[in-house]
Design an enzyme around this catalytic site. Structure first.
Site, PDB file in Angstrom:
ATOM      1  N   MET A 155       0.832  -1.176   0.000  1.00  0.00           N
ATOM      2  CA  MET A 155       0.000   0.000   0.000  1.00  0.00           C
ATOM      3  C   MET A 155       0.881   1.244   0.000  1.00  0.00           C
ATOM      4  O   MET A 155       1.460   1.593   1.007  1.00  0.00           O
ATOM      5  CB  MET A 155      -0.917  -0.048   1.222  1.00  0.00           C
ATOM      6  CG  MET A 155      -1.236   1.293   1.816  1.00  0.00           C
ATOM      7  SD  MET A 155      -2.178   1.209   3.320  1.00  0.00           S
ATOM      8  CE  MET A 155      -0.920   1.656   4.480  1.00  0.00           C
ATOM      9  N   PRO A 156       0.997   1.911  -1.127  1.00  0.00           N
ATOM     10  CA  PRO A 156       1.733   3.168  -1.151  1.00  0.00           C
ATOM     11  C   PRO A 156       0.983   4.236  -0.358  1.00  0.00           C
ATOM     12  O   PRO A 156      -0.246   4.330  -0.427  1.00  0.00           O
ATOM     13  CB  PRO A 156       1.774   3.541  -2.627  1.00  0.00           C
ATOM     14  CG  PRO A 156       1.437   2.294  -3.363  1.00  0.00           C
ATOM     15  CD  PRO A 156       0.586   1.492  -2.459  1.00  0.00           C
ATOM     16  N   LEU A 157       1.728   5.021   0.386  1.00  0.00           N
ATOM     17  CA  LEU A 157       1.159   6.122   1.160  1.00  0.00           C
ATOM     18  C   LEU A 157       1.908   7.399   0.802  1.00  0.00           C
ATOM     19  O   LEU A 157       3.132   7.455   0.915  1.00  0.00           O
ATOM     20  CB  LEU A 157       1.278   5.848   2.659  1.00  0.00           C
ATOM     21  CG  LEU A 157       0.910   6.997   3.589  1.00  0.00           C
ATOM     22  CD1 LEU A 157      -0.546   7.389   3.411  1.00  0.00           C
ATOM     23  CD2 LEU A 157       1.191   6.610   5.023  1.00  0.00           C
TER      24      LEU A 157
END
Length: 64
Positions: A1-3
């Site tokens: 999950m890129p943040l």
């Protein structure tokens, strides 16, 4: 999950933030690939009185 985290001075409209979130997500997918549904963007609005640089608050720099 890129943040993706964005910390910026308060004052942008909801519409500006909506555009920013879309464009950051689009750019991430274009450059890194992946699933856009997995990209999270967190925007933190910070008052100028709570952000300093070079030993001085931004709120003081603007008022000079």
């Amino acid at each position: 999950m890129p943040l993706i985290r964005v910390e910026m001075f308060a004052g942008r409209t909801d519409e500006q933030k909506k555009i920013l979130v879309k464009e950051l997500t689009d750019s991430f997918i274009k450059s890194c690939g992946g699933n856009r549904e997995a990209v999270d963007v967190i925007i933190t609005d910070i008052e100028q009185k709570n952000w300093g640089k070079a030993g001085e608050l931004y709120s003081n720099k603007i008022n000079k």
